[in-house]
Scaffold this motif. Structure first.
Motif, PDB file in Angstrom:
ATOM      1  N   CYS A 135       0.822  -1.226   0.000  1.00 44.91           N
ATOM      2  CA  CYS A 135       0.000   0.000   0.000  1.00 44.91           C
ATOM      3  C   CYS A 135       0.847   1.264   0.000  1.00 44.91           C
ATOM      4  CB  CYS A 135      -0.933  -0.003   1.202  1.00 44.91           C
ATOM      5  SG  CYS A 135      -2.140  -1.345   1.219  1.00 44.91           S
ATOM      6  N   GLU A 151      -0.873   4.843   1.200  1.00 46.81           N
ATOM      7  CA  GLU A 151      -2.054   5.370   0.516  1.00 46.81           C
ATOM      8  C   GLU A 151      -3.359   4.956   1.189  1.00 46.81           C
ATOM      9  OE1 GLU A 151      -1.413   3.898  -3.455  1.00 46.81           O
ATOM     10  OE2 GLU A 151      -0.671   5.853  -4.118  1.00 46.81           O
ATOM     11  N   GLU A 152      -3.415   3.794   1.789  1.00 46.39           N
ATOM     12  CA  GLU A 152      -4.644   3.292   2.401  1.00 46.39           C
ATOM     13  C   GLU A 152      -4.629   3.567   3.906  1.00 46.39           C
ATOM     14  OE1 GLU A 152      -6.931   2.126   0.502  1.00 46.39           O
ATOM     15  OE2 GLU A 152      -5.751   1.982  -1.347  1.00 46.39           O
ATOM     16  N   GLU A 171      -8.992   0.470   6.355  1.00 49.04           N
ATOM     17  CA  GLU A 171      -9.188  -0.208   5.068  1.00 49.04           C
ATOM     18  C   GLU A 171      -8.270  -1.419   4.941  1.00 49.04           C
ATOM     19  OE1 GLU A 171     -10.471   3.682   2.367  1.00 49.04           O
ATOM     20  OE2 GLU A 171      -8.407   2.951   2.360  1.00 49.04           O
TER      21      GLU A 171
END
Length: 498
Positions: free
Chosen positions: A167, A175-176, A180
Motif C-alpha cells: 500500500c 495510501e490506504e 481499510e
C-alpha cells in the motif's frame, strides 16, 4: 457517355523499399541504429563489421564488383590447437592440483583455489561501490521487503508488513488507511487494528527515513525522530512541524516568529533544518534503469574555427563480405545463387542508406553550428532564432527530412551535450526591430531570478518590465510560460529568509 479505354502518361512519386529503409534509418537514434545494424549483421551474411586495423574499401557500395574489390582480405581462421597462456598456467600453477575428497567445514573455494573473482576489489576498498556497477534499478517495495525479511517477527506480523508495503506508493507514503487495510484481511486471522499499527511503526523505522508516513507532517517528524548526530534547533523544528506547518507553507514568517517567540535568524536556521528533509523519501530509491546519451556529432574549436565531425565510435562501419560475395555467379539462376544475390543487393542498399544518413546528418549539423556560433561562444543568451525552414533552405531538403534528422540526435559541444532540436526556437521582436530567441529569453529570466532579492522575489510583471528595459517585448503570460518551462516557482513560493 459510354465507357472507353484511354491510354495516359504521367509521373508520380513511389516509395520504393530502398527509400523507405533510408527514411526509417534517418529518424533512428544512435542506440536504436546500433540495434538495427546488429540485426542486419545477424540476418544478412553478406554484411560484416569492419574491425580496427582492417583495410576498408571506400568505393561506392552500389557499384558493380564491390564484392570483388574487398576480396583480398578473407576471413581469418582461428586455431585452437596451440595452448594459450591461460592453459599453460593451469598446467604449471596451483590450478592443476586435484580437488581433495573432503574439505574442512565452512571452507570457501577461494580459501584454497584461485578464482577470477580475486581480481575484483575487496569489500574493504572504500572506492568500490556495488551500486555503481549495477544498471538495473530496485523498486521501493522490493527494498522494503528485503528489510522486512531481515526483521524477526511472527508469520502474522510478516503478512501484515507485506500488505502495508504493497500500500506504499513510489513517493513513500501509505495510501490506504489502517481501517481499510484491516478490512482486507480474512476475519479468521483475527487481526486487530493495534497489530497493524505496531507493524507500521516497525516499517517506519526502515530506510529510507520517513517511509510509511500517512501525510507530510508525519513524514517530516519521522526523519527528525532519530537524527544521526546531535542537531541544533531540533526541538524547534519538531514544534514548528507539529503545530505551524500550514503557516510555514504560506511563508508568513512574521506570524511564525510571533507564535514561536524566536528571532528572524533563529527561524531561518529552523527552516533550513526542515528544508534539509526529503518530503518524498521514496524518490531516493532508483526504480528505473539509467539512460545513456551517445552523441552523434562532435563539435570542437580549432584555430579559431568550429569543426563538425561525426562520432565514428558510435556507429560501426560496415562492408560487404568479400568471400561470400565472390560466391555469387552472374549467370546462375539456382535457388542458392538467387538467395545470395538478393542478400548482396540488400547489403548494398543498407550500406548506402547508412552513408546517406551520415551525409544528411553532417550537412544539418554543419548548418546548425554555422547559425549558432554565438551560442557556442557565449552561451544561451546568445542563441539566435532558428526554425526548420531555415536549415531546409540551406541544405536543399524538405522540412520533414530536417525534422527526422534532428529527432533523438545529440551534439557534443564544449558547453555540454544537446539534442539537435534544442538549437531550434521561435523568436520575439525587439524594440530595435530585431529578433530574440526564446531560448535566450529563458536564459535571461533564469539569470534575473538567480540575482533577485530572496526577501522580495521578482514577479512575472516585474520580469517582463526588466526584459522590456533591455528591448525585449514579452507579455507577462509569456514570462510565466517560460518560467514554468524552466521549473522556477512563482514569486510567492520563492520567498526566503536571508
Amino acid at each position: 457517355m459510354k465507357p472507353s479505354l484511354v491510354l495516359k502518361m504521367g509521373q508520380q512519386l513511389t516509395m520504393t523499399p530502398q527509400l523507405q529503409q533510408a527514411i526509417r534509418l534517418l529518424q533512428l537514434s544512435t542506440l536504436d541504429l546500433q540495434q538495427e545494424i546488429q540485426e542486419a549483421l545477424d540476418s544478412n551474411p553478406m554484411l560484416e563489421r569492419e574491425e580496427d586495423g582492417d583495410d576498408f574499401d571506400n568505393s561506392d557500395p552500389m557499384a558493380e564488383g564491390t564484392e570483388t574489390v574487398a576480396s583480398e582480405t578473407a576471413p581469418k581462421q582461428e586455431s585452437y590447437d596451440e595452448p594459450t597462456p591461460a592453459a599453460e598456467n593451469l598446467e604449471d600453477g596451483d590450478w592443476g592440483e586435484r580437488i581433495p575428497n573432503e574439505l574442512p567445514v565452512d571452507t570457501a573455494w577461494e580459501d584454497i583455489y584461485q578464482t577470477s573473482a580475486s581480481s575484483l576489489p575487496s569489500n574493504d576498498d572504500d572506492e568500490w561501490d556495488f551500486t555503481s556497477r549495477t544498471s538495473a534499478g530496485v523498486s521501493l517495495q522490493s527494498h522494503l521487503l528485503w528489510q522486512l525479511n531481515l526483521s524477526p517477527m511472527s508469520d502474522t506480523d510478516r503478512l501484515i508488513g507485506e500488505t502495508l508495503i504493497d500500500c506504499i506508493n513510489d513517493q513513500g507514503y501509505l495510501e490506504e488507511s489502517l481501517e481499510e487495510i484491516l478490512d482486507s484481511f480474512d476475519p479468521e486471522l483475527e487481526i486487530e487494528l493495534d497489530e497493524i499499527e505496531v507493524v507500521l511503526h516497525r516499517i517506519q523505522q526502515f530506510e529510507p527515513s520517513g517511509v510509511g508516513a500517512r501525510d507530510l507532517r508525519e513524514c517530516l517528524l519521522l526523519q527528525l525522530r532519530q537524527p544521526a548526530q546531535p542537531t541544533p534547533w531540533l526541538e524547534q523544528a519538531r514544534y514548528l512541524i507539529e503545530n505551524h506547518l500550514e503557516v510555514l507553507a504560506s511563508r508568513d514568517y512574521s506570524l511564525l516568529m510571533r507564535r514561536m517567540k524566536i528571532k528572524e535568524d533563529e527561524l531561518r536556521q529552523v527552516i533550513e533544518l526542515i528544508q534539509s528533509l526529503n518530503p518524498r523519501p521514496g524518490s531516493q530509491i532508483e526504480t528505473s534503469e539509467p539512460e545513456y546519451v551517445v552523441p552523434d556529432v562532435i563539435v570542437r574549436k580549432h584555430n579559431e574555427r568550429w569543426l563538425v565531425e561525426l562520432n565514428q565510435d558510435a556507429i560501426p562501419r560496415l562492408r560487404v563480405n568479400a568471400q561470400y560475395a565472390g560466391f555469387v555467379k552472374r549467370a546462375d539462376s539456382s535457388a542458392d545463387n538467387t538467395f545470395m544475390r538478393n542478400q548482396l543487393q540488400e547489403a548494398r542498399w543498407f550500406i548506402k542508406s547508412l552513408l546517406s544518413r551520415n551525409e544528411t546528418l553532417m550537412k544539418v549539423a554543419t548548418q546548425i553550428v554555422e547559425h549558432q556560433k554565438g551560442f557556442l561562444e557565449y552561451g544561451d543568451e546568445a542563441m539566435k532564432p532558428l526554425v526548420l525552414h531555415d536549415i531546409a533552405e540551406a541544405v536543399g531538403m524538405h522540412e520533414s527530412t530536417i525534422s527526422r534528422v534532428t529527432t533523438q540526435k545529440y551534439m557534443h559541444t564544449p558547453r555540454g551535450i544537446y539534442e539537435l532540436k534544442y538549437f531550434f526556437s521561435s523568436h520575439v521582436s525587439t524594440s530595435e526591430g530585431g529578433e530574440c530567441s526564446s531560448t535566450a529569453i529563458r536564459a535571461i529570466i533564469k539569470k534575473l531570478v538567480a540575482a533577485e532579492n530572496q526577501k522580495k522575489p521578482l514577479s512575472d510583471s516585474k520580469i517582463a518590465g526588466l526584459l522590456e528595459a533591455q528591448g525585449i517585448q514579452v507579455a507577462r503570460r509569456t514570462v510565466a510560460k517560460y518560467r514554468e518551462s524552466l521549473g522556477i516557482a512563482p514569486s510567492s513560493e520563492r520567498k526566503r529568509l536571508i
